[in-house]
Design a protein around this motif. Sequence first.
Motif, short mmCIF file in Angstrom:
data_model
loop_
_atom_site.label_atom_id
_atom_site.label_comp_id
_atom_site.label_asym_id
_atom_site.label_seq_id
_atom_site.Cartn_x
_atom_site.Cartn_y
_atom_site.Cartn_z
N LEU A 1 51.11 -14.58 52.87
CA LEU A 1 50.43 -13.76 51.87
C LEU A 1 51.44 -13.34 50.82
CD1 LEU A 1 48.08 -12.03 50.76
CD2 LEU A 1 48.83 -10.20 52.31
N ILE A 2 51.15 -13.70 49.57
CA ILE A 2 51.99 -13.31 48.44
C ILE A 2 51.20 -12.33 47.57
CG2 ILE A 2 53.07 -14.11 46.30
CD1 ILE A 2 53.71 -16.71 47.69
N THR A 3 51.83 -11.24 47.19
CA THR A 3 51.23 -10.29 46.26
C THR A 3 51.97 -10.40 44.93
OG1 THR A 3 50.58 -8.77 48.02
CG2 THR A 3 50.70 -7.88 45.79
N ALA A 4 51.24 -10.79 43.88
CA ALA A 4 51.82 -10.97 42.55
C ALA A 4 51.37 -9.84 41.64
CB ALA A 4 51.38 -12.31 41.96
N THR A 5 52.32 -9.27 40.89
CA THR A 5 52.00 -8.13 40.03
C THR A 5 52.13 -8.43 38.54
OG1 THR A 5 54.28 -7.33 40.23
CG2 THR A 5 52.66 -6.46 41.80
N THR A 6 52.51 -9.67 38.19
CA THR A 6 52.56 -10.09 36.79
C THR A 6 51.93 -11.47 36.67
OG1 THR A 6 54.69 -11.24 36.92
CG2 THR A 6 54.75 -8.85 36.49
N ASP A 7 51.53 -11.82 35.44
CA ASP A 7 50.97 -13.15 35.21
C ASP A 7 51.98 -14.23 35.57
OD1 ASP A 7 48.74 -11.85 34.29
OD2 ASP A 7 49.00 -12.40 32.18
N ARG B 1 47.41 -12.71 46.53
CA ARG B 1 46.71 -11.49 46.10
C ARG B 1 47.14 -11.16 44.67
NH1 ARG B 1 48.15 -5.85 46.79
NH2 ARG B 1 46.32 -4.57 46.36
N ILE B 2 46.18 -11.17 43.76
CA ILE B 2 46.46 -10.90 42.35
C ILE B 2 46.35 -9.40 42.10
CG2 ILE B 2 45.75 -11.38 39.98
CD1 ILE B 2 44.74 -14.10 40.95
N ALA B 3 47.49 -8.76 41.92
CA ALA B 3 47.55 -7.30 41.75
C ALA B 3 48.14 -6.92 40.40
CB ALA B 3 48.37 -6.68 42.88
N THR B 4 47.84 -7.72 39.38
CA THR B 4 48.33 -7.43 38.03
C THR B 4 47.59 -6.25 37.44
OG1 THR B 4 46.75 -9.07 37.19
CG2 THR B 4 49.00 -9.81 37.59
N ASP B 5 48.24 -5.55 36.51
CA ASP B 5 47.56 -4.44 35.84
C ASP B 5 47.73 -4.56 34.34
OD1 ASP B 5 50.15 -3.64 35.42
OD2 ASP B 5 50.03 -1.87 36.68
N GLY B 6 46.78 -3.99 33.61
CA GLY B 6 46.81 -4.05 32.15
C GLY B 6 45.45 -3.75 31.58
N PHE B 7 45.37 -2.67 30.80
CA PHE B 7 44.14 -2.25 30.12
C PHE B 7 44.52 -2.01 28.66
CE2 PHE B 7 41.21 0.79 28.37
CZ PHE B 7 39.99 0.58 28.97
N ARG B 8 44.07 -2.90 27.77
CA ARG B 8 44.44 -2.77 26.36
C ARG B 8 43.18 -2.73 25.51
NH1 ARG B 8 45.42 -5.98 22.01
NH2 ARG B 8 45.05 -7.91 23.19
N ALA C 1 43.77 -7.15 32.56
CA ALA C 1 44.47 -8.03 33.48
C ALA C 1 43.55 -8.32 34.65
CB ALA C 1 45.76 -7.38 33.96
N ALA C 2 43.71 -9.49 35.26
CA ALA C 2 42.82 -9.92 36.34
C ALA C 2 42.80 -8.95 37.51
CB ALA C 2 43.21 -11.31 36.82
N GLY C 3 43.93 -8.28 37.77
CA GLY C 3 44.01 -7.40 38.92
C GLY C 3 43.50 -5.99 38.70
N GLU C 4 43.07 -5.68 37.48
CA GLU C 4 42.54 -4.33 37.21
C GLU C 4 41.30 -4.06 38.06
OE1 GLU C 4 43.11 -1.55 35.22
OE2 GLU C 4 45.13 -2.33 34.89
N VAL C 5 41.21 -2.84 38.60
CA VAL C 5 40.02 -2.45 39.38
C VAL C 5 38.84 -2.33 38.43
CG1 VAL C 5 39.01 -0.68 40.86
CG2 VAL C 5 41.44 -1.26 41.09
N TRP C 6 37.81 -3.10 38.66
CA TRP C 6 36.72 -3.21 37.71
C TRP C 6 36.03 -1.87 37.45
CZ3 TRP C 6 34.94 -5.62 33.77
CH2 TRP C 6 33.61 -5.42 33.37
N THR C 7 35.67 -1.16 38.49
CA THR C 7 34.90 0.06 38.28
C THR C 7 35.71 1.11 37.53
OG1 THR C 7 33.36 1.60 39.36
CG2 THR C 7 35.45 1.16 40.50
N ASP C 8 37.04 1.12 37.71
CA ASP C 8 37.89 2.03 36.94
C ASP C 8 37.92 1.64 35.47
OD1 ASP C 8 38.44 3.25 39.33
OD2 ASP C 8 40.48 2.45 39.53
N ALA C 9 37.95 0.35 35.21
CA ALA C 9 37.95 -0.13 33.82
C ALA C 9 36.65 0.25 33.12
CB ALA C 9 38.14 -1.65 33.79
N VAL C 10 35.53 0.15 33.83
CA VAL C 10 34.24 0.54 33.25
C VAL C 10 34.27 2.03 32.88
CG1 VAL C 10 31.78 0.86 33.71
CG2 VAL C 10 32.92 -1.25 34.43
#
Length: 351
Positions: free
Chosen positions: A24-30, A69-76, A85-94
């Motif tokens: 299991l790899i957890t990635a935090t950047t693209d 596991r895609i754990a990237t973050d980014g809200f612009r 970013a793909a790893g952003e939690v959807w309901t928080d972004a909404v």
Amino acid sequence: MQELHDAPLAPLTTFRLGGPATRLITATTDAEVIAAVREADGAGTPLLLIGGGSNLVIGDKGFEGTALRIATDGFRLDGTELELAAGEVWTDAVARTVEAGLAGVECLAGIPGSAGATPIQNVGAYGQEVSSTISEVIAYDRRTQETVTLSNAECAFSYRHSRFKADPERFVVLRVRFRLEDAQGLSGPVKYAETARALGVGPGDRVPLAAARETVLKLRAGKGMVLDPEDHDTWSAGSFFTNPILADEEFAAFRARVSERLGEGTEPPAYAAGEGHTKTSAAWLIDKAGFTKGYGTGPARISTKHTLALTNRGGATTEDLLALAREVVAGVRDAFGVTLVNEPVTVGVSL
């Protein structure tokens, strides 16, 4: 990147089911995501992508290969243009778009999972679909080994479907861009009848954004569709089956079966789904076939709040869940001649 071996995957899914991954790899950047994908592809290692884990059914034997596991973050946010970013939690972004006064995804509040999964499934609920607001998807193309930008049209969106779902081995979603609407603090037109009734407005009306979001959250919570660790009705993948879309001839045969089973004059739910096709309700089919809320005696049962959700009551295995799913599929087919299709992605198992 974090790397673990013989790593449990069940805690990374909303079902809390499934065996371990070899790695299991957890990635935090693209860049980390791309590097991990390239490494696996170069070595010929099977690759499993995990975001929020809300749409996965993993077999009890787990996954022999690399789970990423895609754990990237980014809200612009730039005006009405949003990039996640793909790893952003959807309901928080909404929630953040509503706070910013922008309309377009407010009725998709409470949907578990990550932003990167939304275009794959063309996530939708309560009268909205992400395909209506997505402008572009940035993805890594495993075939050409390049990062590409796909327009809305190139994503080939349809009901709970997309180019990404049609060819799951090709693209890895990195970022999703949305074009939202500034409606002076108001929502998009309310399209879903249940939402309109709850808000006390007519279809097509607009309401304050916060009111739309809060109403959807309450409706979802009442159906066990908002994650709550203490509520086993939310130990699910949300809707387990998609609503069937039937050709005219198929729908006519289905109506005849309904009349035969439930009595002359009984009409099933019917919604226009393009020329020559009609969509009906999977939840209605399940209920009328005898699988009511709370159905089941084992550790995997139908939700006590919504017939469309299959749940882990604690201590279930993936095989327990699949046995229930197969029973429901067979029962609906026998009763109405319609074959339900699972919405979650299955890994190492199938119905």
